[in-house]
Design a protein around this motif. Structure first.
Motif, PDB file in Angstrom:
ATOM      1  N   LEU A 169      14.332  -4.159 -18.584  1.00  0.00           N
ATOM      2  CA  LEU A 169      13.029  -4.683 -18.923  1.00  0.00           C
ATOM      3  C   LEU A 169      13.277  -3.748 -20.906  1.00  0.00           C
ATOM      4  O   LEU A 169      13.326  -3.150 -21.317  1.00  0.00           O
ATOM      5  CB  LEU A 169      11.891  -4.238 -18.376  1.00  0.00           C
ATOM      6  N   LYS A 170      13.177  -4.931 -21.119  1.00  0.00           N
ATOM      7  CA  LYS A 170      12.862  -4.933 -22.486  1.00  0.00           C
ATOM      8  C   LYS A 170      11.962  -4.642 -23.189  1.00  0.00           C
ATOM      9  O   LYS A 170      10.758  -4.823 -22.571  1.00  0.00           O
ATOM     10  CB  LYS A 170      13.477  -6.404 -23.590  1.00  0.00           C
ATOM     11  N   PRO A 171      11.158  -4.311 -24.408  1.00  0.00           N
ATOM     12  CA  PRO A 171       9.773  -4.006 -24.655  1.00  0.00           C
ATOM     13  C   PRO A 171       8.695  -4.941 -24.330  1.00  0.00           C
ATOM     14  O   PRO A 171       9.198  -5.720 -25.179  1.00  0.00           O
ATOM     15  CB  PRO A 171       9.845  -2.854 -25.754  1.00  0.00           C
ATOM     16  N   GLY A 172       7.630  -4.673 -24.027  1.00  0.00           N
ATOM     17  CA  GLY A 172       6.941  -6.112 -24.086  1.00  0.00           C
ATOM     18  C   GLY A 172       7.410  -6.876 -22.574  1.00  0.00           C
ATOM     19  O   GLY A 172       6.517  -7.515 -22.014  1.00  0.00           O
ATOM     20  N   GLU A 173       9.015  -6.568 -21.462  1.00  0.00           N
ATOM     21  CA  GLU A 173       8.746  -7.427 -20.656  1.00  0.00           C
ATOM     22  C   GLU A 173       8.498  -6.913 -19.319  1.00  0.00           C
ATOM     23  O   GLU A 173       7.765  -5.676 -18.934  1.00  0.00           O
ATOM     24  CB  GLU A 173      10.865  -7.507 -20.718  1.00  0.00           C
ATOM     25  N   SER A 174       8.356  -7.557 -18.701  1.00  0.00           N
ATOM     26  CA  SER A 174       7.590  -7.869 -17.125  1.00  0.00           C
ATOM     27  C   SER A 174       8.897  -7.866 -15.539  1.00  0.00           C
ATOM     28  O   SER A 174       9.482  -9.278 -16.727  1.00  0.00           O
ATOM     29  CB  SER A 174       6.777  -8.255 -16.761  1.00  0.00           C
ATOM     30  N   LEU A 175       8.553  -7.775 -14.788  1.00  0.00           N
ATOM     31  CA  LEU A 175       9.277  -8.287 -13.870  1.00  0.00           C
ATOM     32  C   LEU A 175       8.467  -8.414 -12.484  1.00  0.00           C
ATOM     33  O   LEU A 175       7.183  -7.447 -12.343  1.00  0.00           O
ATOM     34  CB  LEU A 175      10.679  -7.412 -12.615  1.00  0.00           C
ATOM     35  N   GLU A 176       8.803  -9.406 -11.649  1.00  0.00           N
ATOM     36  CA  GLU A 176       7.510  -9.801 -10.819  1.00  0.00           C
ATOM     37  C   GLU A 176       8.384  -9.650  -9.253  1.00  0.00           C
ATOM     38  O   GLU A 176       9.425  -9.875  -9.177  1.00  0.00           O
ATOM     39  CB  GLU A 176       7.043 -11.073 -10.554  1.00  0.00           C
ATOM     40  N   TRP A 177       8.014  -8.967  -8.109  1.00  0.00           N
ATOM     41  CA  TRP A 177       8.459  -9.556  -6.653  1.00  0.00           C
ATOM     42  C   TRP A 177       7.235  -9.440  -6.277  1.00  0.00           C
ATOM     43  O   TRP A 177       6.697  -8.768  -5.897  1.00  0.00           O
ATOM     44  CB  TRP A 177       8.883  -7.458  -6.423  1.00  0.00           C
ATOM     45  N   THR A 178       7.731 -10.502  -4.904  1.00  0.00           N
ATOM     46  CA  THR A 178       6.646 -10.763  -4.006  1.00  0.00           C
ATOM     47  C   THR A 178       6.842 -10.816  -2.381  1.00  0.00           C
ATOM     48  O   THR A 178       7.923 -10.680  -2.105  1.00  0.00           O
ATOM     49  CB  THR A 178       6.754 -12.639  -4.385  1.00  0.00           C
ATOM     50  N   VAL A 179       6.397 -10.253  -1.503  1.00  0.00           N
ATOM     51  CA  VAL A 179       5.776  -9.636  -0.212  1.00  0.00           C
ATOM     52  C   VAL A 179       4.784 -10.275   0.493  1.00  0.00           C
ATOM     53  O   VAL A 179       4.397 -10.704  -0.169  1.00  0.00           O
ATOM     54  CB  VAL A 179       5.698  -7.834  -0.582  1.00  0.00           C
ATOM     55  N   ARG A 180       5.828 -11.316   1.614  1.00  0.00           N
ATOM     56  CA  ARG A 180       4.954 -11.519   2.849  1.00  0.00           C
ATOM     57  C   ARG A 180       4.528 -10.907   3.394  1.00  0.00           C
ATOM     58  O   ARG A 180       4.930  -9.937   4.376  1.00  0.00           O
ATOM     59  CB  ARG A 180       5.878 -12.685   2.951  1.00  0.00           C
ATOM     60  N   TRP A 181       2.652 -10.495   3.714  1.00  0.00           N
ATOM     61  CA  TRP A 181       2.580 -10.063   5.266  1.00  0.00           C
ATOM     62  C   TRP A 181       2.106 -10.534   6.340  1.00  0.00           C
ATOM     63  O   TRP A 181       1.357 -11.287   6.297  1.00  0.00           O
ATOM     64  CB  TRP A 181       1.595  -8.656   4.659  1.00  0.00           C
ATOM     65  N   TYR A 182       2.644 -10.495   7.268  1.00  0.00           N
ATOM     66  CA  TYR A 182       2.551 -11.015   8.780  1.00  0.00           C
ATOM     67  C   TYR A 182       2.592 -10.117   9.422  1.00  0.00           C
ATOM     68  O   TYR A 182       2.400  -8.977  10.095  1.00  0.00           O
ATOM     69  CB  TYR A 182       3.925 -11.583   8.927  1.00  0.00           C
ATOM     70  N   LEU A 183       0.893 -10.864  10.335  1.00  0.00           N
ATOM     71  CA  LEU A 183      -0.081  -9.763  11.883  1.00  0.00           C
ATOM     72  C   LEU A 183      -0.290 -11.068  12.977  1.00  0.00           C
ATOM     73  O   LEU A 183      -1.047 -11.648  12.394  1.00  0.00           O
ATOM     74  CB  LEU A 183      -0.841  -9.105  10.977  1.00  0.00           C
ATOM     75  N   VAL A 184       0.901 -10.131  13.873  1.00  0.00           N
ATOM     76  CA  VAL A 184       0.876 -11.221  15.263  1.00  0.00           C
ATOM     77  C   VAL A 184       0.696 -10.477  16.211  1.00  0.00           C
ATOM     78  O   VAL A 184       1.029  -9.365  16.540  1.00  0.00           O
ATOM     79  CB  VAL A 184       1.498 -12.717  15.478  1.00  0.00           C
ATOM     80  N   SER A 185       0.328 -11.097  17.534  1.00  0.00           N
ATOM     81  CA  SER A 185       0.094 -10.279  18.912  1.00  0.00           C
ATOM     82  C   SER A 185       1.315 -10.053  19.069  1.00  0.00           C
ATOM     83  O   SER A 185       2.460 -10.946  18.945  1.00  0.00           O
ATOM     84  CB  SER A 185      -0.701 -10.767  19.413  1.00  0.00           C
ATOM     85  N   ASN A 186       2.282  -9.125  19.935  1.00  0.00           N
ATOM     86  CA  ASN A 186       3.250  -8.964  20.349  1.00  0.00           C
ATOM     87  C   ASN A 186       2.656  -8.446  22.105  1.00  0.00           C
ATOM     88  O   ASN A 186       2.135  -7.505  22.194  1.00  0.00           O
ATOM     89  CB  ASN A 186       4.076  -8.353  20.210  1.00  0.00           C
ATOM     90  N   PRO A 187       3.261  -9.320  23.069  1.00  0.00           N
ATOM     91  CA  PRO A 187       3.183  -9.143  24.723  1.00  0.00           C
ATOM     92  C   PRO A 187       4.114  -8.568  25.001  1.00  0.00           C
ATOM     93  O   PRO A 187       3.760  -8.101  26.454  1.00  0.00           O
ATOM     94  CB  PRO A 187       2.923 -10.871  25.147  1.00  0.00           C
ATOM     95  N   TYR A 188       4.808  -7.898  24.520  1.00  0.00           N
ATOM     96  CA  TYR A 188       6.155  -7.403  25.132  1.00  0.00           C
ATOM     97  C   TYR A 188       6.506  -5.810  24.986  1.00  0.00           C
ATOM     98  O   TYR A 188       5.783  -5.503  23.600  1.00  0.00           O
ATOM     99  CB  TYR A 188       7.199  -7.805  24.328  1.00  0.00           C
ATOM    100  N   PRO A 189       6.567  -5.543  25.824  1.00  0.00           N
ATOM    101  CA  PRO A 189       7.352  -3.653  25.832  1.00  0.00           C
ATOM    102  C   PRO A 189       7.932  -3.789  24.497  1.00  0.00           C
ATOM    103  O   PRO A 189       8.469  -4.244  23.667  1.00  0.00           O
ATOM    104  CB  PRO A 189       8.473  -3.148  27.016  1.00  0.00           C
TER     105      PRO A 189
END
Length: 297
Positions: free
Chosen positions: A260-280
């Motif tokens: 990153l040069k001075p003043g530059e930015s990076l972006e990074w995206t994460v998706r969060w999932y949460l569901v039921s799990n019926p399995y052992p």
């Protein structure tokens, strides 16, 4: 007449505020926000480094909410590689209050600038109603007057229990400060939680996601898949840290190591999932297929 006009004005004002508010995002006081979609709710505290303090499905919690030590609780965001700052986490990013901006479709949080490391972090929380997931876009801005190299790093603490898995082979996993007993099958690397008298951590080259199951829940983080050359030095796309004893686990994902040069930015995206799990809570074709179904839905 004046009273009727006042009532009408207040109703119109309330309608305007409701129209501009982000659906599913609301302040619950003390710098905390509730972000909900379907039966899933996330609690974020802007006053504590923008940490995610809770993530629940129908009231069932998946995040480690206990404060095992002053720094290790909830889900946070750091810069990588860790060797640049070591320990404890940089307070401006991890613990200090973030500025709050309630945008039309998101909650936008901004950190202070660290005088020593000269970065500014932002966290934007959005909702995907179709997939019933919460999307977090992190950014790191170089506020210094020199070129800097950095990668984004999300750390989510979960209870010391359950099973973790991701797509990888044995050769994709590197021990760091100890090993974890993985098994392999159905295209997955599986780790069933075990206790030990020391802290342990692995680095892994996955395929852009990791999963944790416990308490009848399946928790998945999805992010950009990296090749082995793209993480920061001595770091990895995917990491699992297991704290000693039956305490907590850290699910860690990282993005590209960028200049990153001075003043530059990076972006990074994460998706969060949460569901039921019926399995052992054991390695199985059914659990692998459930994770793939969630990701491909």
């Amino acid at each position: 007449m004046k009273k009727s006009f006042l009532i009408l004005f207040m109703a119109l004002a309330a309608s305007a505020i409701a129209a501009n508010a982000a659906p599913g995002i609301k302040s619950i006081g003390e710098s905390k926000y509730s972000i909900s979609v379907g039966n899933v709710e996330m609690i974020v505290n802007a006053g504590e480094g923008g940490k995610i303090l809770s993530y629940m499905l129908d009231g069932k919690e998946v995040i480690e909410t206990r404060r095992i030590n002053p720094f290790s609780y909830g889900s946070t965001f750091w810069s990588s590689p860790q060797k640049e700052w070591n320990w404890p986490p940089v307070k401006e990013y991890d613990r200090d209050p973030y500025e709050i901006e309630e945008r039309e479709n998101s909650l936008f949080l901004t950190s202070p600038v660290s005088p020593k490391y000269q970065y500014r972090f932002t966290k934007e929380f959005r909702i995907d109603p179709e997939k019933e997931t919460i999307i977090i876009t992190y950014s790191i801005k170089n506020e210094s007057d020199v070129e800097k190299q950095v990668a984004p790093w999300e750390i989510s603490r979960v209870p010391g229990d359950g099973i973790m898995f991701f797509e990888a082979s044995e050769s994709d996993i590197t021990p760091a400060n100890g090993t974890l007993p993985f098994s392999f099958g159905d295209g997955m690397a599986w780790y069933v939680y075990d206790t030990a008298p020391q802290n342990r951590k692995i680095n892994a080259d996955g395929t852009g996601w990791m999963a944790y199951s416990n308490n009848g829940l399946l928790f998945i983080h999805q992010y950009e898949d990296l090749d082995k050359t793209q993480p920061a030095p001595d770091e990895a796309e995917l990491q699992i840290y297991v704290n000693m004893g039956k305490t907590y686990i850290e699910l860690e994902g990282q993005g590209k190591y960028e200049t990153l040069k001075p003043g530059e930015s990076l972006e990074w995206t994460v998706r969060w999932y949460l569901v039921s799990n019926p399995y052992p809570l054991l390695p199985s074709k059914e659990l692998a297929e459930l994770a793939r179904k969630v990701l491909n839905n």
